[in-house]
Design a protein around this motif. Structure first.
Motif, PDB file in Angstrom:
ATOM      1  N   HIS A 338     -11.984   2.070 -15.326  1.00 17.28           N
ATOM      2  CA  HIS A 338     -10.608   2.393 -15.736  1.00 17.28           C
ATOM      3  C   HIS A 338      -9.637   1.328 -15.240  1.00 17.28           C
ATOM      4  CE1 HIS A 338      -6.940   4.623 -16.505  1.00 17.28           C
ATOM      5  NE2 HIS A 338      -6.599   4.491 -15.239  1.00 17.28           N
ATOM      6  N   ALA A 339      -9.810   0.884 -14.004  1.00 17.97           N
ATOM      7  CA  ALA A 339      -8.933  -0.151 -13.452  1.00 17.97           C
ATOM      8  C   ALA A 339      -9.057  -1.442 -14.251  1.00 17.97           C
ATOM      9  CB  ALA A 339      -9.275  -0.400 -11.988  1.00 17.97           C
ATOM     10  N   ARG A 340     -10.289  -1.759 -14.657  1.00 21.82           N
ATOM     11  CA  ARG A 340     -10.505  -2.969 -15.452  1.00 21.82           C
ATOM     12  C   ARG A 340      -9.798  -2.869 -16.794  1.00 21.82           C
ATOM     13  NH1 ARG A 340     -12.196  -8.201 -14.289  1.00 21.82           N
ATOM     14  NH2 ARG A 340     -12.920  -9.179 -16.208  1.00 21.82           N
ATOM     15  N   GLU A 341      -9.874  -1.697 -17.419  1.00 21.25           N
ATOM     16  CA  GLU A 341      -9.194  -1.521 -18.698  1.00 21.25           C
ATOM     17  C   GLU A 341      -7.681  -1.618 -18.538  1.00 21.25           C
ATOM     18  OE1 GLU A 341     -10.497  -1.407 -21.759  1.00 21.25           O
ATOM     19  OE2 GLU A 341     -12.321  -1.899 -20.663  1.00 21.25           O
ATOM     20  N   GLU A 342      -7.158  -1.134 -17.420  1.00 21.74           N
ATOM     21  CA  GLU A 342      -5.724  -1.254 -17.168  1.00 21.74           C
ATOM     22  C   GLU A 342      -5.325  -2.718 -17.037  1.00 21.74           C
ATOM     23  OE1 GLU A 342      -3.214   1.039 -17.106  1.00 21.74           O
ATOM     24  OE2 GLU A 342      -4.764   2.324 -17.975  1.00 21.74           O
ATOM     25  N   LEU A 343      -6.153  -3.506 -16.375  1.00 23.08           N
ATOM     26  CA  LEU A 343      -5.863  -4.941 -16.249  1.00 23.08           C
ATOM     27  C   LEU A 343      -5.874  -5.607 -17.623  1.00 23.08           C
ATOM     28  CD1 LEU A 343      -8.037  -5.832 -13.117  1.00 23.08           C
ATOM     29  CD2 LEU A 343      -5.549  -5.634 -13.211  1.00 23.08           C
ATOM     30  N   LEU A 348      -2.653  -7.811 -22.448  1.00 25.32           N
ATOM     31  CA  LEU A 348      -2.193  -7.672 -23.830  1.00 25.32           C
ATOM     32  C   LEU A 348      -0.682  -7.458 -23.877  1.00 25.32           C
ATOM     33  CD1 LEU A 348      -5.045  -5.432 -25.257  1.00 25.32           C
ATOM     34  CD2 LEU A 348      -4.729  -7.877 -25.599  1.00 25.32           C
ATOM     35  N   ARG A 349      -0.167  -6.636 -22.973  1.00 19.58           N
ATOM     36  CA  ARG A 349       1.278  -6.409 -22.952  1.00 19.58           C
ATOM     37  C   ARG A 349       2.030  -7.690 -22.598  1.00 19.58           C
ATOM     38  NH1 ARG A 349      -0.631  -1.432 -20.935  1.00 19.58           N
ATOM     39  NH2 ARG A 349      -0.480  -2.026 -18.748  1.00 19.58           N
ATOM     40  N   TYR A 350       1.476  -8.444 -21.667  1.00 18.94           N
ATOM     41  CA  TYR A 350       2.111  -9.706 -21.270  1.00 18.94           C
ATOM     42  C   TYR A 350       2.186 -10.668 -22.458  1.00 18.94           C
ATOM     43  CZ  TYR A 350       2.894 -14.080 -18.718  1.00 18.94           C
ATOM     44  OH  TYR A 350       3.398 -15.280 -18.278  1.00 18.94           O
ATOM     45  N   LEU A 351       1.099 -10.759 -23.203  1.00 20.05           N
ATOM     46  CA  LEU A 351       1.083 -11.649 -24.373  1.00 20.05           C
ATOM     47  C   LEU A 351       2.073 -11.166 -25.427  1.00 20.05           C
ATOM     48  CD1 LEU A 351      -2.746 -12.325 -24.787  1.00 20.05           C
ATOM     49  CD2 LEU A 351      -1.011 -13.877 -23.889  1.00 20.05           C
ATOM     50  N   LEU A 352       2.108  -9.869 -25.644  1.00 20.90           N
ATOM     51  CA  LEU A 352       2.999  -9.335 -26.667  1.00 20.90           C
ATOM     52  C   LEU A 352       4.459  -9.573 -26.308  1.00 20.90           C
ATOM     53  CD1 LEU A 352       2.967  -7.811 -29.339  1.00 20.90           C
ATOM     54  CD2 LEU A 352       3.092  -5.681 -28.056  1.00 20.90           C
ATOM     55  N   GLU A 353       4.771  -9.489 -25.030  1.00 17.65           N
ATOM     56  CA  GLU A 353       6.151  -9.649 -24.590  1.00 17.65           C
ATOM     57  C   GLU A 353       6.572 -11.109 -24.499  1.00 17.65           C
ATOM     58  OE1 GLU A 353       6.166  -7.649 -20.887  1.00 17.65           O
ATOM     59  OE2 GLU A 353       6.185  -5.636 -21.744  1.00 17.65           O
ATOM     60  N   ASN A 354       5.636 -12.013 -24.222  1.00 14.16           N
ATOM     61  CA  ASN A 354       6.014 -13.386 -23.885  1.00 14.16           C
ATOM     62  C   ASN A 354       5.592 -14.443 -24.904  1.00 14.16           C
ATOM     63  OD1 ASN A 354       7.135 -13.152 -20.940  1.00 14.16           O
ATOM     64  ND2 ASN A 354       5.276 -11.913 -20.947  1.00 14.16           N
ATOM     65  N   ALA A 355       4.647 -14.143 -25.777  1.00 15.75           N
ATOM     66  CA  ALA A 355       4.293 -15.112 -26.812  1.00 15.75           C
ATOM     67  C   ALA A 355       5.388 -15.155 -27.869  1.00 15.75           C
ATOM     68  CB  ALA A 355       2.954 -14.749 -27.447  1.00 15.75           C
ATOM     69  N   ARG A 473     -12.779  -9.689 -26.199  1.00 18.19           N
ATOM     70  CA  ARG A 473     -13.166  -9.139 -24.898  1.00 18.19           C
ATOM     71  C   ARG A 473     -13.419 -10.265 -23.897  1.00 18.19           C
ATOM     72  NH1 ARG A 473     -14.786  -4.216 -23.550  1.00 18.19           N
ATOM     73  NH2 ARG A 473     -15.041  -3.656 -25.750  1.00 18.19           N
ATOM     74  N   LYS A 474     -14.144 -11.274 -24.339  1.00 16.47           N
ATOM     75  CA  LYS A 474     -14.455 -12.389 -23.451  1.00 16.47           C
ATOM     76  C   LYS A 474     -13.193 -13.143 -23.058  1.00 16.47           C
ATOM     77  CE  LYS A 474     -17.635 -16.310 -23.049  1.00 16.47           C
ATOM     78  NZ  LYS A 474     -18.745 -17.047 -23.721  1.00 16.47           N
ATOM     79  N   LEU A 475     -12.290 -13.328 -24.013  1.00 12.32           N
ATOM     80  CA  LEU A 475     -11.037 -14.031 -23.749  1.00 12.32           C
ATOM     81  C   LEU A 475     -10.185 -13.268 -22.738  1.00 12.32           C
ATOM     82  CD1 LEU A 475      -8.805 -16.126 -24.338  1.00 12.32           C
ATOM     83  CD2 LEU A 475      -8.135 -14.702 -26.297  1.00 12.32           C
ATOM     84  N   ILE A 476     -10.015 -11.976 -22.972  1.00 15.53           N
ATOM     85  CA  ILE A 476      -9.174 -11.185 -22.081  1.00 15.53           C
ATOM     86  C   ILE A 476      -9.783 -11.103 -20.686  1.00 15.53           C
ATOM     87  CG2 ILE A 476      -8.155  -8.899 -21.704  1.00 15.53           C
ATOM     88  CD1 ILE A 476      -8.113  -8.611 -24.783  1.00 15.53           C
ATOM     89  N   ASP A 477     -11.109 -10.965 -20.613  1.00 14.46           N
ATOM     90  CA  ASP A 477     -11.764 -10.947 -19.306  1.00 14.46           C
ATOM     91  C   ASP A 477     -11.570 -12.275 -18.577  1.00 14.46           C
ATOM     92  OD1 ASP A 477     -12.635  -8.368 -19.503  1.00 14.46           O
ATOM     93  OD2 ASP A 477     -14.628  -8.875 -20.254  1.00 14.46           O
ATOM     94  N   GLU A 534      -5.955  -2.031 -25.503  1.00 16.29           N
ATOM     95  CA  GLU A 534      -6.826  -2.896 -26.282  1.00 16.29           C
ATOM     96  C   GLU A 534      -6.988  -2.403 -27.705  1.00 16.29           C
ATOM     97  OE1 GLU A 534     -11.307  -4.771 -26.078  1.00 16.29           O
ATOM     98  OE2 GLU A 534     -10.578  -3.507 -24.459  1.00 16.29           O
ATOM     99  N   ALA A 535      -6.654  -1.137 -27.946  1.00 16.23           N
ATOM    100  CA  ALA A 535      -6.732  -0.621 -29.311  1.00 16.23           C
ATOM    101  C   ALA A 535      -5.872  -1.436 -30.262  1.00 16.23           C
ATOM    102  CB  ALA A 535      -6.298   0.844 -29.350  1.00 16.23           C
ATOM    103  N   ALA A 536      -4.759  -1.973 -29.765  1.00 18.55           N
ATOM    104  CA  ALA A 536      -3.903  -2.809 -30.606  1.00 18.55           C
ATOM    105  C   ALA A 536      -4.640  -4.072 -31.015  1.00 18.55           C
ATOM    106  CB  ALA A 536      -2.619  -3.161 -29.863  1.00 18.55           C
ATOM    107  N   ALA A 537      -5.434  -4.594 -30.094  1.00 27.18           N
ATOM    108  CA  ALA A 537      -6.211  -5.779 -30.421  1.00 27.18           C
ATOM    109  C   ALA A 537      -7.258  -5.444 -31.472  1.00 27.18           C
ATOM    110  CB  ALA A 537      -6.878  -6.349 -29.171  1.00 27.18           C
TER     111      ALA A 537
END
Length: 550
Positions: A338-343, A348-355, A473-477, A534-537
């Motif tokens: 669960h912690a990994r999924e939160e990270l 994803l939120r950071y990219l959405l807000e800053n890209a 998945r590999k990119l985000i990890d 990640e569902a948005a991805a």
């Protein structure tokens, strides 16, 4: 070949290609050679037909047309690859140099207006058929705007130039990932957590026993015919479903299990309910109704003693202590996942807000329209019209479309950003990565890995979707592993997230085009950053694959 690319804004570009006499002549030579190799001319072997014979055998306009098509297709494709341009739409080619900047700007504006008009016409057509037709074909289609009756603009022995103006996939301005700081929720598994899991296992493994009493008590197992009737449905038209209900579990719609206490077989028990605004099915969010249970029979349940014998009955455990240790390990593993999924969600939120992505207007409109029609189709499955849904959500059609547009913009933006990041960071999918993704799908669906592997081998679209998922998945990890991470207590993290979600919801309400029902029965755009996962991805992957067919 000389290529000039002009960016017009809104992800529209003009590509100007100039070919010298030598390239034009080479194109004609290749056409004559191909015709010669086709053969079919009496007295000459394939590949040995003189040009003079070919000129008498084939119409000169046909030869020019064939040469023109092949030359434009090849050189335009070369230009696209050289400048890494990925067209979203069909490309229209015109002979000659492109018009000046002012005229090109006017053409870009007209293109946007035409897209809106075409979208409106498509809306009417889609409303009539309540469906969505896909356009097949992965390769870029090039359309020559020269009328078929007009003379081919390519002349042997002369230089030639052409241009094309079209919309491309945008090139995002990516944020500096060195600024990325993540917060990892750390949950401590307590003895109370283990006790709760043990009690759950006891309930699952309880023994049914007959009783002499007439009324239902807490802990009993009840068999009942159950109906779920929504507020606008006729109870008589709903067929009941036989269900087994464990009284006291508290996991039933309308808490119907608690309402059964004190009743006897033959009684009909009814409870009101309301689906939450976070219900996974968008069509049911915020809707209310009744759950009706007609009691057929019941039996008592005897919980097993919590001892070594109980532990041994559950698996390879010698003692109750062994079972407790295993449960602790499982809960800790689940908390770490669960912690990994939160990270991952924070990335994803950071990219959405800053890209920064200059979104193609017509692409957004097309994607939003497809999403809107998907919503219509999903509602129909539940016997609900779009108009009825809009009334429940206290939104008009404009409001519903605005919601779908925000979702489309967010999903597309995220997709473009992830794709650009993968290229920038050099992240590629290996066979092992793909196998791991297929294993996840098999585990999620309860299927067999070999079956999923065969499905990927037989269905190119599914295989491509799996490869895209593996890449993301590999990119985000990779990004998570490279970021600065701070561990925080899970309860503190959840409290912070709830505050962020509340603030985001307020912002969404302020921007909404029409008042929404409390909690908003419509799924808001992932632009509410705290709600993006990640569902948005995953959705972005689907949008990207669908767009390839447009």
């Amino acid at each position: 070949m000389e290529v000039d690319v002009r960016e017009l804004g809104g992800s529209r570009v003009t590509v100007h290609v100039r070919l010298d006499v030598g390239e034009v002549q080479g194109a004609f030579d290749r056409t004559y050679q191909q015709l010669s190799e086709r053969g079919g001319i009496r007295g000459f072997r394939p590949g040995k037909v003189p040009r003079s014979i070919l000129e008498r055998h084939y119409d000169s306009e046909l030869i020019r047309a064939v040469t023109y098509d092949a030359l434009v297709q090849k050189r335009l494709q070369d230009a696209l690859e050289e400048h890494k341009l990925r067209p979203i739409e069909e490309i229209s080619v015109e002979a000659g140099a492109p018009p000046g900047d002012e005229e090109l700007l006017a053409e870009t504006i007209r293109s946007g207006l035409v897209a809106e008009e075409e979208g409106a016409a498509a809306d009417e057509a889609e409303a009539r058929k309540h469906g969505d037709d896909e356009v097949d074909g992965d390769e870029e289609q090039v359309h020559d705007e020269e009328d078929e009756d007009e003379e081919v603009p390519l002349v042997e022995g002369e230089a030639f130039e052409f241009h094309a103006t079209f919309t491309v996939y945008p090139r995002p301005q990516l944020p500096d990932l060195s600024d990325l700081k993540l917060r990892r929720p750390v949950a401590r598994v307590s003895d109370e957590d283990i006790d709760a899991r043990l009690e759950e296992l006891r309930r699952i493994n309880a023994e049914e026993i007959d009783v002499e009493r007439d009324t239902i008590e807490d802990g009993d197992l009840v068999t009942a015919d159950v109906k779920v009737v929504l507020e606008d449905e006729d109870e008589d038209e709903i067929e009941p479903t036989e269900r087994e209900i464990t009284v006291g579990e508290g996991e039933y719609l309308g808490e119907i299990d608690q309402a059964l206490i004190g009743h006897t077989p033959g009684d009909v028990v009814e409870r009101p309910f309301e689906y939450g605004e976070d219900h996974p099915d968008e069509a049911l969010r915020g809707r209310s109704g009744r759950v009706i249970a007609e009691i057929d029979s019941f039996s008592a349940r005897k919980l097993p003693d919590l001892d070594d014998e109980f532990a041994q009955s559950l698996g390879d455990y010698e003692t109750l202590a062994d079972l407790r240790a295993s449960i602790r390990e499982q809960l800790e593993t689940r908390a770490a996942e669960h912690a990994r999924e939160e990270l991952r969600g924070q990335v994803l939120r950071y990219l959405l807000e800053n890209a920064e992505v200059e979104m193609p207007e017509e692409f957004v409109e097309r994607t939003a329209e497809r999403s809107y029609q998907d919503l219509r189709s999903e509602l129909q499955r539940y016997g609900m019209s779009l108009e009825e849904f809009a009334e429940v959500a206290e939104l008009d059609e404009e409001g519903l479309r605005a919601n779908e547009r925000r979702r489309a913009e967010s999903a597309l933006k995220l997709n473009f950003a992830l794709e650009a990041l993968a290229e920038e960071l050099g992240v590629e999918v290996t066979d092992d990565d793909l196998t791991a993704e297929l294993q996840r799908v098999a585990a999620e669906s309860g299927g067999d890995l070999e079956f999923v592997r065969q499905a990927a081998a037989l269905q190119p679209d599914f295989a491509e979707e799996m490869r895209d998922r593996a890449l993301r998945r590999k990119l985000i990890d990779h990004i998570v592993d490279s970021a600065e991470i701070e561990d925080v207590p899970a309860d503190e993290y959840e409290a912070e997230r709830e505050n962020i979600e509340a603030e985001a919801a307020e912002t969404e309400d302020e921007e909404a085009p029409a008042p929404a029902a409390e909690g908003d029965a419509v799924e808001e755009a992932p632009a509410a950053a705290a709600e993006l996962t990640e569902a948005a991805a995953e959705e972005a992957v689907q949008i990207d694959q669908e767009s390839e067919t447009q």
